[in-house]
Design a protein around this motif. Structure first.
Motif, PDB file in Angstrom:
ATOM      1  N   LEU A  36     190.837 102.192 142.794  1.00 22.78           N
ATOM      2  CA  LEU A  36     191.389 102.696 141.547  1.00 22.78           C
ATOM      3  C   LEU A  36     190.989 104.146 141.337  1.00 22.78           C
ATOM      4  CD1 LEU A  36     191.760  99.632 141.356  1.00 22.78           C
ATOM      5  CD2 LEU A  36     191.194  99.795 138.918  1.00 22.78           C
ATOM      6  N   TRP A  37     191.588 104.773 140.363  1.00 22.50           N
ATOM      7  CA  TRP A  37     191.395 106.180 140.058  1.00 22.50           C
ATOM      8  C   TRP A  37     189.947 106.532 139.742  1.00 22.50           C
ATOM      9  CZ3 TRP A  37     193.710 102.379 137.420  1.00 22.50           C
ATOM     10  CH2 TRP A  37     193.153 102.001 136.202  1.00 22.50           C
ATOM     11  N   ASP A  38     189.169 105.541 139.266  1.00 19.84           N
ATOM     12  CA  ASP A  38     187.774 105.800 138.913  1.00 19.84           C
ATOM     13  C   ASP A  38     186.805 105.370 139.998  1.00 19.84           C
ATOM     14  OD1 ASP A  38     187.992 103.074 138.772  1.00 19.84           O
ATOM     15  OD2 ASP A  38     187.189 102.882 136.728  1.00 19.84           O
ATOM     16  N   GLY A  39     187.325 105.006 141.180  1.00 15.98           N
ATOM     17  CA  GLY A  39     186.484 104.597 142.295  1.00 15.98           C
ATOM     18  C   GLY A  39     186.289 103.099 142.413  1.00 15.98           C
ATOM     19  N   THR A  40     186.695 102.327 141.406  1.00 13.18           N
ATOM     20  CA  THR A  40     186.580 100.871 141.475  1.00 13.18           C
ATOM     21  C   THR A  40     187.391 100.332 142.642  1.00 13.18           C
ATOM     22  OG1 THR A  40     186.331 100.741 139.074  1.00 13.18           O
ATOM     23  CG2 THR A  40     186.949  98.715 140.222  1.00 13.18           C
ATOM     24  N   ARG A  41     186.792  99.385 143.384  1.00 13.10           N
ATOM     25  CA  ARG A  41     187.471  98.817 144.541  1.00 13.10           C
ATOM     26  C   ARG A  41     187.895  97.377 144.282  1.00 13.10           C
ATOM     27  NH1 ARG A  41     187.445 101.542 149.276  1.00 13.10           N
ATOM     28  NH2 ARG A  41     186.199 103.445 149.393  1.00 13.10           N
ATOM     29  N   TYR A  42     189.020  97.012 144.870  1.00  6.99           N
ATOM     30  CA  TYR A  42     189.487  95.631 144.847  1.00  6.99           C
ATOM     31  C   TYR A  42     189.960  95.267 146.251  1.00  6.99           C
ATOM     32  CZ  TYR A  42     192.455  91.567 144.322  1.00  6.99           C
ATOM     33  OH  TYR A  42     193.002  90.316 144.474  1.00  6.99           O
ATOM     34  N   PRO A  43     189.481  94.147 146.793  1.00 11.69           N
ATOM     35  CA  PRO A  43     188.447  93.248 146.274  1.00 11.69           C
ATOM     36  C   PRO A  43     187.082  93.923 146.309  1.00 11.69           C
ATOM     37  CG  PRO A  43     189.791  92.184 147.990  1.00 11.69           C
ATOM     38  CD  PRO A  43     190.084  93.642 148.036  1.00 11.69           C
ATOM     39  N   SER A  44     186.274  93.616 145.342  1.00 12.73           N
ATOM     40  CA  SER A  44     184.987  94.311 145.237  1.00 12.73           C
ATOM     41  C   SER A  44     183.976  93.835 146.268  1.00 12.73           C
ATOM     42  CB  SER A  44     184.401  94.103 143.835  1.00 12.73           C
ATOM     43  OG  SER A  44     184.238  92.718 143.559  1.00 12.73           O
ATOM     44  N   GLU A  45     184.094  92.573 146.712  1.00 10.37           N
ATOM     45  CA  GLU A  45     183.068  92.018 147.589  1.00 10.37           C
ATOM     46  C   GLU A  45     183.394  92.133 149.066  1.00 10.37           C
ATOM     47  OE1 GLU A  45     186.216  89.040 146.995  1.00 10.37           O
ATOM     48  OE2 GLU A  45     185.072  90.358 145.677  1.00 10.37           O
ATOM     49  N   SER A  46     184.580  92.656 149.401  1.00 15.08           N
ATOM     50  CA  SER A  46     184.984  92.701 150.805  1.00 15.08           C
ATOM     51  C   SER A  46     184.347  93.882 151.529  1.00 15.08           C
ATOM     52  CB  SER A  46     186.508  92.803 150.900  1.00 15.08           C
ATOM     53  OG  SER A  46     186.944  94.031 150.365  1.00 15.08           O
ATOM     54  N   PRO A  47     184.206  93.799 152.872  1.00 15.87           N
ATOM     55  CA  PRO A  47     183.722  94.952 153.632  1.00 15.87           C
ATOM     56  C   PRO A  47     184.725  96.090 153.570  1.00 15.87           C
ATOM     57  CG  PRO A  47     184.517  93.223 155.100  1.00 15.87           C
ATOM     58  CD  PRO A  47     184.491  92.634 153.722  1.00 15.87           C
ATOM     59  N   THR A  50     190.258  98.558 156.437  1.00 13.23           N
ATOM     60  CA  THR A  50     190.807  99.512 157.403  1.00 13.23           C
ATOM     61  C   THR A  50     191.980 100.281 156.805  1.00 13.23           C
ATOM     62  OG1 THR A  50     192.214  97.743 158.296  1.00 13.23           O
ATOM     63  CG2 THR A  50     190.097  98.124 159.380  1.00 13.23           C
ATOM     64  N   THR A  51     192.596  99.690 155.764  1.00 14.20           N
ATOM     65  CA  THR A  51     193.688 100.345 155.062  1.00 14.20           C
ATOM     66  C   THR A  51     193.454 100.230 153.564  1.00 14.20           C
ATOM     67  OG1 THR A  51     195.265  99.832 156.823  1.00 14.20           O
ATOM     68  CG2 THR A  51     196.179 100.408 154.674  1.00 14.20           C
ATOM     69  N   THR A  52     193.555 101.358 152.846  1.00  7.22           N
ATOM     70  CA  THR A  52     193.293 101.361 151.412  1.00  7.22           C
ATOM     71  C   THR A  52     194.488 101.937 150.660  1.00  7.22           C
ATOM     72  OG1 THR A  52     190.918 101.657 151.753  1.00  7.22           O
ATOM     73  CG2 THR A  52     191.778 102.209 149.576  1.00  7.22           C
ATOM     74  N   ILE A  53     194.936 101.204 149.653  1.00 17.13           N
ATOM     75  CA  ILE A  53     195.956 101.710 148.741  1.00 17.13           C
ATOM     76  C   ILE A  53     195.233 102.332 147.554  1.00 17.13           C
ATOM     77  CG2 ILE A  53     197.910 101.125 147.257  1.00 17.13           C
ATOM     78  CD1 ILE A  53     198.486  98.797 149.140  1.00 17.13           C
ATOM     79  N   VAL A  54     195.453 103.607 147.336  1.00 15.32           N
ATOM     80  CA  VAL A  54     194.737 104.358 146.308  1.00 15.32           C
ATOM     81  C   VAL A  54     195.627 104.528 145.088  1.00 15.32           C
ATOM     82  CG1 VAL A  54     193.460 106.468 145.789  1.00 15.32           C
ATOM     83  CG2 VAL A  54     193.521 105.606 148.148  1.00 15.32           C
ATOM     84  N   LEU A  55     195.189 103.980 143.965  1.00 16.28           N
ATOM     85  CA  LEU A  55     195.917 104.135 142.698  1.00 16.28           C
ATOM     86  C   LEU A  55     195.360 105.377 142.013  1.00 16.28           C
ATOM     87  CD1 LEU A  55     195.927 100.407 141.523  1.00 16.28           C
ATOM     88  CD2 LEU A  55     197.553 101.599 143.010  1.00 16.28           C
ATOM     89  N   ASN A  56     196.164 106.419 141.901  1.00 12.41           N
ATOM     90  CA  ASN A  56     195.657 107.731 141.519  1.00 12.41           C
ATOM     91  C   ASN A  56     195.512 107.964 140.019  1.00 12.41           C
ATOM     92  OD1 ASN A  56     195.229 108.768 144.125  1.00 12.41           O
ATOM     93  ND2 ASN A  56     197.401 109.244 144.355  1.00 12.41           N
ATOM     94  N   HIS A  57     195.983 107.049 139.186  1.00 11.41           N
ATOM     95  CA  HIS A  57     195.810 107.196 137.745  1.00 11.41           C
ATOM     96  C   HIS A  57     196.008 105.841 137.075  1.00 11.41           C
ATOM     97  CE1 HIS A  57     200.180 107.021 137.224  1.00 11.41           C
ATOM     98  NE2 HIS A  57     200.280 107.913 138.196  1.00 11.41           N
ATOM     99  N   PRO A  58     195.630 105.673 135.814  1.00 15.87           N
ATOM    100  CA  PRO A  58     195.694 104.366 135.156  1.00 15.87           C
ATOM    101  C   PRO A  58     197.083 103.742 135.077  1.00 15.87           C
ATOM    102  CG  PRO A  58     194.229 105.824 133.945  1.00 15.87           C
ATOM    103  CD  PRO A  58     194.902 106.669 134.983  1.00 15.87           C
ATOM    104  N   GLY A  59     198.126 104.551 135.138  1.00 13.58           N
ATOM    105  CA  GLY A  59     199.477 104.003 135.081  1.00 13.58           C
ATOM    106  C   GLY A  59     200.116 103.814 136.438  1.00 13.58           C
ATOM    107  N   ALA A  60     199.336 103.947 137.515  1.00 11.31           N
ATOM    108  CA  ALA A  60     199.903 103.943 138.862  1.00 11.31           C
ATOM    109  C   ALA A  60     200.618 102.642 139.192  1.00 11.31           C
ATOM    110  CB  ALA A  60     198.809 104.214 139.889  1.00 11.31           C
ATOM    111  N   LEU A  61     199.987 101.505 138.901  1.00 11.87           N
ATOM    112  CA  LEU A  61     200.602 100.228 139.250  1.00 11.87           C
ATOM    113  C   LEU A  61     201.904 100.020 138.481  1.00 11.87           C
ATOM    114  CD1 LEU A  61     199.733  98.032 141.239  1.00 11.87           C
ATOM    115  CD2 LEU A  61     198.870  96.712 139.307  1.00 11.87           C
TER     116      LEU A  61
END
Length: 255
Positions: A36-47, A50-61
């Motif tokens: 997420l835009w603030d650095g929060t990761r989902y899933p939080s517990e996963s290693p 290899t590929t990350t979808i970056v949501l660049n602002h709160p309205g991204a989704l």
């Protein structure tokens, strides 16, 4: 894009995480994650994915999914509402999951209501033209002509900025990463001709021929008589010019 209060941003983060869990359950997609835009990761517990979808602002989704079309999703990517780090092809299974979890109007409406609770934010759309304004019955000749002209009559010079010398725009076949675009596009054209088993004296009709790349290649290399069809006058004009330059008027033409 207006600034959010701390409370609004926290709400957007929690709602985004909830939607991600509904649409893309954390136990189903190995190696794919969201940031997420603030650095929060989902899933939080996963290693580390290899590929990350970056949501660049709160309205991204919301910007990505609320339009409910492939065009809307692509525009959100082009305008940097979200980005992809890593192997872009790895995210394709997410599309299948999304289609499955939004199958049916009730599910679509339910997800849409949740998306509309997110901030109505998106990065600025810099296009001055806007979407095509088409009239007439869907897929009628006149409506399709309007669509083609809107997209392709922006000038041949524009498309020459990023297409290869043959102005082929569908795809290209690369044998190695260091191969240039022109070589890869020529290989694609040759593959088509070989797949059709073209022989001298045969006739070929290319519907939606663009700037005549295949028309010229097939006539020149395989000795067939080729007619290309396009709804774009600038495409036809340049194709005819190139046919004349190659001395192929007796064997190729674009209408």
């Amino acid at each position: 894009m207006g600034a959010l209060t701390v409370r609004e941003e926290v709400h957007a983060r929690e709602l985004t995480l909830s939607l991600l869990e509904r649409l893309f359950p954390s136990n189903q997609f190995k190696g794919i994650g969201f940031r997420l835009w603030d650095g929060t990761r989902y899933p939080s517990e996963s290693p580390s994915p290899t590929t990350t979808i970056v949501l660049n602002h709160p309205g991204a989704l919301r910007a990505m999914l609320l339009p409910g079309t492939e065009v809307g999703l692509v525009e959100a990517y082009l305008y940097n509402d979200f980005d992809i780090e890593g192997n872009i092809e790895a995210v394709f299974p997410l599309g299948e999951a999304l289609a499955e979890r939004t199958n049916g109007w009730q599910k679509k409406l339910d997800i849409a209501r949740e998306l509309m609770r997110l901030p109505n934010q998106q990065n600025p759309r810099i296009s001055k033209r806007g979407a095509a304004r088409l009239s007439g019955k869907p897929h009628s000749l006149e409506r399709d002509r309007q669509a083609v002209r809107y997209h392709y009559d922006v000038s041949n010079d524009f498309y020459s900025l990023f297409l290869g010398k043959r102005m082929v725009y569908s795809c290209a076949y690369f044998e190695s990463p260091d191969e240039d675009l022109d070589t890869a596009q020529e290989r694609k054209l040759d593959y088509i001709c070989r797949k059709l088993r073209l022989k001298p004296g045969q006739k070929l009709l290319d519907l939606g021929c663009g700037w005549g790349g295949l028309v010229i290649y097939a006539a020149e290399r395989y000795g067939v008589d080729v007619t290309g069809i396009t709804l774009s006058e600038p495409q036809a004009s340049l194709a005819q010019q190139r046919i004349a330059e190659a001395g192929l008027q007796a064997h190729a033409r674009v209408r």
